[in-house]
Design a protein around this motif. Structure first.
Motif, PDB file in Angstrom:
ATOM      1  N   ARG A   4       0.836  -1.209   0.000  1.00 41.12           N
ATOM      2  CA  ARG A   4       0.000   0.000   0.000  1.00 41.12           C
ATOM      3  C   ARG A   4       0.871   1.260   0.000  1.00 41.12           C
ATOM      4  O   ARG A   4       0.607   2.201  -0.740  1.00 41.12           O
ATOM      5  CB  ARG A   4      -0.931  -0.025   1.210  1.00 41.12           C
ATOM      6  CG  ARG A   4      -1.745   1.218   1.389  1.00 41.12           C
ATOM      7  CD  ARG A   4      -2.934   1.251   0.454  1.00 41.12           C
ATOM      8  NE  ARG A   4      -3.710   2.431   0.760  1.00 41.12           N
ATOM      9  CZ  ARG A   4      -4.118   3.302  -0.134  1.00 41.12           C
ATOM     10  NH1 ARG A   4      -3.889   3.115  -1.400  1.00 41.12           N
ATOM     11  NH2 ARG A   4      -4.792   4.365   0.229  1.00 41.12           N
ATOM     12  N   VAL A   5       1.929   1.266   0.816  1.00 41.47           N
ATOM     13  CA  VAL A   5       2.852   2.412   0.846  1.00 41.47           C
ATOM     14  C   VAL A   5       3.511   2.586  -0.521  1.00 41.47           C
ATOM     15  O   VAL A   5       3.637   3.703  -1.029  1.00 41.47           O
ATOM     16  CB  VAL A   5       3.901   2.242   1.970  1.00 41.47           C
ATOM     17  CG1 VAL A   5       5.027   3.256   1.840  1.00 41.47           C
ATOM     18  CG2 VAL A   5       3.237   2.351   3.341  1.00 41.47           C
ATOM     19  N   ALA A   6       3.907   1.479  -1.140  1.00 40.87           N
ATOM     20  CA  ALA A   6       4.512   1.550  -2.480  1.00 40.87           C
ATOM     21  C   ALA A   6       3.540   2.171  -3.474  1.00 40.87           C
ATOM     22  O   ALA A   6       3.933   3.019  -4.286  1.00 40.87           O
ATOM     23  CB  ALA A   6       4.930   0.159  -2.944  1.00 40.87           C
ATOM     24  N   ASP A   7       2.266   1.774  -3.415  1.00 42.60           N
ATOM     25  CA  ASP A   7       1.256   2.335  -4.318  1.00 42.60           C
ATOM     26  C   ASP A   7       1.073   3.836  -4.093  1.00 42.60           C
ATOM     27  O   ASP A   7       0.960   4.612  -5.039  1.00 42.60           O
ATOM     28  CB  ASP A   7      -0.085   1.626  -4.143  1.00 42.60           C
ATOM     29  CG  ASP A   7      -0.068   0.186  -4.625  1.00 42.60           C
ATOM     30  OD1 ASP A   7       0.873  -0.189  -5.366  1.00 42.60           O
ATOM     31  OD2 ASP A   7      -0.985  -0.560  -4.252  1.00 42.60           O
ATOM     32  N   LEU A   8       1.049   4.254  -2.827  1.00 45.06           N
ATOM     33  CA  LEU A   8       0.891   5.673  -2.517  1.00 45.06           C
ATOM     34  C   LEU A   8       2.073   6.490  -3.038  1.00 45.06           C
ATOM     35  O   LEU A   8       1.894   7.569  -3.605  1.00 45.06           O
ATOM     36  CB  LEU A   8       0.735   5.873  -1.013  1.00 45.06           C
ATOM     37  CG  LEU A   8      -0.557   5.346  -0.393  1.00 45.06           C
ATOM     38  CD1 LEU A   8      -0.473   5.372   1.132  1.00 45.06           C
ATOM     39  CD2 LEU A   8      -1.743   6.158  -0.884  1.00 45.06           C
ATOM     40  N   LEU A   9       3.278   5.971  -2.850  1.00 40.50           N
ATOM     41  CA  LEU A   9       4.465   6.688  -3.323  1.00 40.50           C
ATOM     42  C   LEU A   9       4.546   6.699  -4.846  1.00 40.50           C
ATOM     43  O   LEU A   9       4.963   7.687  -5.443  1.00 40.50           O
ATOM     44  CB  LEU A   9       5.723   6.085  -2.712  1.00 40.50           C
ATOM     45  CG  LEU A   9       5.836   6.235  -1.188  1.00 40.50           C
ATOM     46  CD1 LEU A   9       7.043   5.489  -0.665  1.00 40.50           C
ATOM     47  CD2 LEU A   9       5.878   7.696  -0.791  1.00 40.50           C
ATOM     48  N   ALA A  10       4.128   5.610  -5.484  1.00 37.77           N
ATOM     49  CA  ALA A  10       4.122   5.567  -6.951  1.00 37.77           C
ATOM     50  C   ALA A  10       3.116   6.567  -7.505  1.00 37.77           C
ATOM     51  O   ALA A  10       3.378   7.222  -8.516  1.00 37.77           O
ATOM     52  CB  ALA A  10       3.794   4.162  -7.439  1.00 37.77           C
ATOM     53  N   ALA A  11       1.977   6.707  -6.840  1.00 35.63           N
ATOM     54  CA  ALA A  11       0.972   7.676  -7.284  1.00 35.63           C
ATOM     55  C   ALA A  11       1.516   9.094  -7.163  1.00 35.63           C
ATOM     56  O   ALA A  11       1.279   9.939  -8.025  1.00 35.63           O
ATOM     57  CB  ALA A  11      -0.306   7.527  -6.462  1.00 35.63           C
ATOM     58  N   ARG A  12       2.269   9.360  -6.099  1.00 32.70           N
ATOM     59  CA  ARG A  12       2.876  10.690  -5.938  1.00 32.70           C
ATOM     60  C   ARG A  12       3.875  10.948  -7.051  1.00 32.70           C
ATOM     61  O   ARG A  12       3.892  12.006  -7.650  1.00 32.70           O
ATOM     62  CB  ARG A  12       3.572  10.810  -4.584  1.00 32.70           C
ATOM     63  CG  ARG A  12       4.318  12.152  -4.451  1.00 32.70           C
ATOM     64  CD  ARG A  12       5.031  12.299  -3.149  1.00 32.70           C
ATOM     65  NE  ARG A  12       6.173  11.417  -3.101  1.00 32.70           N
ATOM     66  CZ  ARG A  12       7.044  11.420  -2.114  1.00 32.70           C
ATOM     67  NH1 ARG A  12       6.896  12.232  -1.088  1.00 32.70           N
ATOM     68  NH2 ARG A  12       8.063  10.602  -2.125  1.00 32.70           N
TER      69      ARG A  12
END
Length: 171
Positions: free
Chosen positions: A115-123
């Motif tokens: 989930r953290v990876a997805d949030l950072l990728a979206a940023r």
């Protein structure tokens, strides 16, 4: 909502799901704190130590040909420190007491790391604008580097003689 706030919310939700967690930290792979929820530990120090341990973990996986780094678990007399990959640029480090269910720790840690990876990728995707297309829809040509004429080949760099660098560096 800023990505850091969303990452912090994910850490809070993780600690709510796992009462045996005593701390959670999201950090960059070079040791900078992205978000933290750990009352008893200095997050900057733990982020730096996590980056060092991550380097050892990457090297261990590489030397033993075990594929891509996924996680690292350390057990002390008082509990566990677990580090999970959170994409290519971040890690999630969790602290759990000695009565924590390690299987559940892995399950929840892997989910939150993803989930953290997805949030950072979206940023990252939001910050990188897509390349502009000309009005006819064809991709524009890549401009040459500064100082080089269009279509020019790269300069040939002469190979240094072995004696100049010494025999220990090979031919």
């Amino acid at each position: 909502m800023a990505v850091e706030a969303e990452v912090l919310n994910e850490l809070h939700r993780l600690r709510m799901r796992m009462p045996r967690l005593t701390g959670a930290l999201a950090a960059s792979v070079d040791g900078l704190v992205l978000a933290q929820d750990m009352p008893d530990v200095q997050p900057e120090g733990l982020a730096a130590l996590t980056a060092a341990a991550l380097g050892v973990g990457y090297r261990l996986v590489d030397v033993t040909a075990r594929g891509e780094f996924c996680e690292l678990l350390v057990r002390g007399a008082g509990g566990y420190i677990a580090t999970y990959a959170a994409g290519p640029s971040a890690v999630l480090t969790l602290l759990a007491d000695d009565r924590a269910n390690v299987g559940r720790l892995h399950l929840e840690g892997r989910r939150s790391g993803s989930r953290v990876a997805d949030l950072l990728a979206a940023r990252h995707a939001a910050r990188v604008p897509p390349p502009a297309l000309p009005s006819d829809g064809a991709p524009s040509p890549v401009p040459p580097p500064p100082g080089r004429a269009p279509g020019a080949l790269p300069m040939r760099i002469p190979r240094q003689s072995r004696s100049q660098w010494g025999p220990q560096y090979g031919p």
